[in-house]
Design an enzyme around this catalytic site. Sequence first.
Site, PDB file in Angstrom:
ATOM      1  CG  HIS A 131      -1.939  -1.037   1.270  1.00 30.86           C
ATOM      2  ND1 HIS A 131      -2.813  -1.275   0.225  1.00 30.86           N
ATOM      3  CD2 HIS A 131      -2.236  -1.972   2.227  1.00 30.86           C
ATOM      4  CE1 HIS A 131      -3.603  -2.298   0.548  1.00 30.86           C
ATOM      5  NE2 HIS A 131      -3.262  -2.750   1.752  1.00 30.86           N
ATOM      6  CG  HIS A 169      -6.402  -5.415   1.975  1.00 32.33           C
ATOM      7  ND1 HIS A 169      -5.776  -6.254   2.863  1.00 32.33           N
ATOM      8  CD2 HIS A 169      -7.586  -5.068   2.517  1.00 32.33           C
ATOM      9  CE1 HIS A 169      -6.559  -6.403   3.936  1.00 32.33           C
ATOM     10  NE2 HIS A 169      -7.664  -5.701   3.751  1.00 32.33           N
ATOM     11  CG  ASP A 254      -4.761 -10.087   3.530  1.00 33.99           C
ATOM     12  OD1 ASP A 254      -4.500 -10.547   2.407  1.00 33.99           O
ATOM     13  OD2 ASP A 254      -4.484  -8.921   3.869  1.00 33.99           O
TER      14      ASP A 254
HETATM   15 ZN   LIG Z   1      -3.906  -7.224   2.914  1.00 37.69          ZN
END
Ligand SMILES: [Zn+2]
Length: 347
Positions: A131, A169, A254
């Site tokens: 990120h 994500h 995740d």
């Molecule tokens: Zn993640």
Amino acid sequence: MRIRSFADSMSRIALIYHPIYLLHETGGHPEKKERLMAILNLIQSEKLDCDFVSPKPATEEQVAAVHAKRYIDQVKAICRRGGGYLDIDTVLSKDSYDAAMMAAGGAMAAVDAVLGEYDSAFALVRPPGHHAKTNRGMGFCIFNNIAVAAKHAQARGLQKVLIVDWDVHHGNGTCDTFYSDPSVLYFSTHMYPHYPGTGRADEVGEDGAEGTKVNVPLPSGTGDEGYLMVYREILKPIAMEFQPDIVLVSAGQDPHKDDPLGGMRLTSAGFGAMAGIVKEIANSCCQGRLAASLEGGYNLRASAEAIVSEIRAFGGEVPEVRGTDTDVVRRIEEIKRVQSRYWKCFS
Ligand SMILES: [Zn+2]
């Protein structure tokens, strides 16, 4: 000192690790040192056939290939003052700068390992990285380890880099970094909508790099069958056409069915099957050169089991996963339609 037989010299796997990764303190945060400790414990008790390799920290210059000098200085200054926050969920402790430099160095060491005597490498690092953007950290990430590793691979003479990101994500920092760079094919499967909100199918790259960003947003609840269809039907044909010189993986566990921050239904075997497809691509395109780096994954046991399954797959033990997920069939058609403008395999 270990003695190897000739037979196992074919699938040598390096695990990159440094104890400084445990010194990035985050308090009661899910991205905590126990994640790495659980992974190391399971790897040791499963007696995987791997070598541990110690990395060196990335230099400021190497990190500056991705991040603004001003941002690097800001992280360093906050840590030297004892710590603070980069955003609401990105904590810095006094040792976080050094841990983050070593995490970037760890991902680079994985690249060096597969340019040297190893076949595959897995950097067991924290903080995670995907990120982190040029001028800011976010989402538990300080420096973008996989992006620094990609730049490092190119500095070492490899031209085309494939980054596969299976974290639940979207790796917005990585996608942004290379958005107008056609030499880096970024492929991401992620839950959508979900944090950080980016990663739509029509985010394909710009300024001559169109089609080299392949974002595959997936509905919550996607499991092994759906993921494997995407990896076989989207990633594999595009990667074979792109012909990378190295394959990097942003390995976040995740999307595991037991992850508290996820919402997907991958099993540990499913991660192994995905890793097997990625390894197959590396074998076909670039003499097997495959370097993974740890991203998310917040159920300690599930994440460790998934990683063990991936490492086994890197070594050739790939679990069998078959089946169809009808929700994902439509999604695959949409991605093929979007990407058919750029890739012959879909036209
Ligand atoms: Zn993640």
